[in-house]
Design an enzyme around this catalytic site. Structure first.
Site, short mmCIF file in Angstrom:
data_model
loop_
_atom_site.label_atom_id
_atom_site.label_comp_id
_atom_site.label_asym_id
_atom_site.label_seq_id
_atom_site.Cartn_x
_atom_site.Cartn_y
_atom_site.Cartn_z
CG ASP A 42 60.49 45.55 83.65
OD1 ASP A 42 59.54 45.47 84.45
OD2 ASP A 42 60.84 46.62 83.12
CD GLU A 66 55.70 44.04 84.26
OE1 GLU A 66 55.10 44.91 84.88
OE2 GLU A 66 56.64 44.30 83.49
#
Ligand code: CA
Length: 492
Positions: free
Chosen positions: A230, A260
């Site tokens: 993340d 990400e």
């Protein structure tokens, strides 16, 4: 990772009923039948509250085991249910990717007095005013866990900054005195180290040591196959290179990983891949944004440019392609939801070309009741077509503003494989495309629309494939179509 078909197994508005892990275990066999061979499960750590989606992490060691933050289970269930789901998915041959959230913590147990310097939100290297004393929620003692698995507790020394002063009840971007924002991060707002909550100082040696120890514990406890990382643009680029290398060495596992990094700038994504030593794949954000723009532009978007400036085009082996996710769905942070009419078109592009690693979104497979959004028509059929018939050399026909297509010649052990895809974002039409001389004399049928004229492949291996207005048609051989329908595969 190449050739995998990933499923993002959650959306933002799932009910906080702690039943997701149980559902994953119950559905494992069905998911395999659909053609899914890897799932990305949401963050499994105790969040600041039961309804937290998982990105507001309180305790990384609490996977739904301790009575903390108002419940024993997390939004998705207990630690045992999580472990059972992972094992059950793996028994079906499905790999499990865990969502790793290390950038920040939320829900501290106690405050402490910290010296801090306010920074400008839009230019985060710019100081605003003098040093101030604030009361910050930076003590994490995990009273419900009582030191099990790790006796590490957190205080302000292990964070870079925070956005709230409890004493004055004022929000602001507070950089702790003696700290600097990590330099190897996105340069948006001058420095994008800070995202939310208490920003973890991932340069602190004790924090690094603890994050590696936690990674080993997490792998041993859960047995996951790989990771989804993340918020990597908010984390120093050298952190995850080090963390992944160390964990791979210690565990002896490949640990395929997708990061990400939310940026529409291909050169920035390329640089990040380089800086992290090509140790991870990245989500193809530019391709998603092309889909989003095309879906909002009706017939004004040049479809011959739909792949332009994407990871799929520049680094196909590193691209995890997707149509939408939990951040792009309506009312979420990025709110770049691809309009319904374009969804099947976008999925045909990511699922059938054989380039990149496609990631299907839960909200597209099952719908999003919160926004009364239904499942994407034909998505399950496209998944099946990908598994069985999307094989062999690719031929592109991205040569017209509104009518484009591609074919696959078939092969790779399946004589019935091979397909032709033709897409229109305006008036329908017919496209002449090469699919292979071996198919001369064969009949191809559009499996998306039942009522299209069939296509006979000529002696040169070409066919004239048609598509209705603003839609996609996918042609497979008549034998393949019969196989799909008679086996019941098309109605899973
Ligand atoms: Ca950060």
């Amino acid at each position: 990772m190449n050739n995998l078909t990933l499923l993002q197994y959650f959306e933002w508005y799932l009910p906080p009923n702690s039943l997701l892990w149980t559902r994953a275990a119950n559905e494992a066999k069905y998911l395999k039948q659909l053609g899914i061979d890897a799932v990305w499960l949401p963050p499994a750590f105790k969040g600041e509250s039961l309804d937290n989606v998982g990105y507001g992490v309180y305790d990384l060691y609490d996977l739904g085991e301790f009575d903390q933050k108002g419940s024993i289970p997390t939004k998705y269930g207990t630690r045992r249910e999580y472990q059972h789901a992972i094992k059950t998915l793996q028994k079906q041959g499905i790999k499990v990717f865990a969502d790793i959230v290390l950038n920040s913590r939320i829900g501290g147990d106690e405050t402490e007095i910290v010296q801090a310097i306010k920074q400008d939100w839009n230019n985060r290297l710019q100081q605003v005013g003098d040093k101030v004393e604030i009361e910050a929620w930076t003590k994490y003692k995990f009273p419900g866990r009582k030191g099990k698995y790790s006796d590490f507790t957190w205080n302000s020394a292990y964070f870079n900054g925070i956005d709230w002063d409890e004493r004055t009840q004022q929000s602001g971007l507070y950089l702790f005195d003696g700290k600097a924002w990590d330099s190897k991060v996105s340069k948006e707002n001058a420095n994008y180290d800070y995202l939310m909550g208490a920003d973890v100082d991932l340069h602190n040696p004790k924090v690094r040591e603890e994050m590696l120890r936690w990674g080993e514990w997490y792998l041993a406890t859960t047995g996951v196959d790989g990771f989804r990382l993340d918020a990597t643009k908010h984390i120093s680029s050298d952190f995850y290179s080090w963390w992944l290398t160390s964990l791979r060495q210690k565990s002896g596992k490949d640990l395929p990983t997708v990061g990400e990094y939310w940026s529409n700038d291909m050169s920035e994504l390329g640089k990040y891949l380089q800086k992290t030593g090509n140790q991870m794949w990245l989500f193809d954000v530019p391709l998603h944004l092309n889909f989003f723009k095309a879906s909002r532009s009706g017939d004004q978007f040049p479809m011959n440019k739909i792949l332009d400036n994407s990871l799929l085009q520049s680094f196909p082996d590193r691209a995890v392609t997707f149509v939408d996710n939990h951040d792009t769905q309506p009312s979420q942070g990025l709110d770049s939801w691809v309009d319904g009419w374009f969804k099947t078109i976008a999925y045909s592009i990511i699922l059938l070309r054989g380039e990149g690693t496609p990631c299907v979104f839960w909200g597209d497979l099952y719908g999003i009741p919160h926004d009364e959004i239904g499942a994407v028509p034909s998505l399950k059929l496209l998944l099946k077509i990908r598994e069985l018939y999307a094989k062999g050399p690719l031929h592109d026909y991205f040569d017209h503003e509104h009518l484009v297509g591609f074919t696959r010649e078939g092969g790779e052990g399946n004589t019935k494989s091979g397909l032709a895809t033709v897409i229109s974002n305006s008036k329908g039409g017919t496209k002449r495309m090469y699919i292979g001389k071996d198919f001369a004399g064969s009949i191809f049928v559009d499996i998306i629309h039942g009522n299209r004229p069939t296509v006979m492949i000529d002696t040169d291996g070409f066919g004239d494939f048609s598509v209705p207005n603003g839609s996609v048609s996918v042609y497979v051989s008549e034998t393949a179509a019969k196989e799909l329908f008679f086996s019941g595969l098309s109605s899973i």
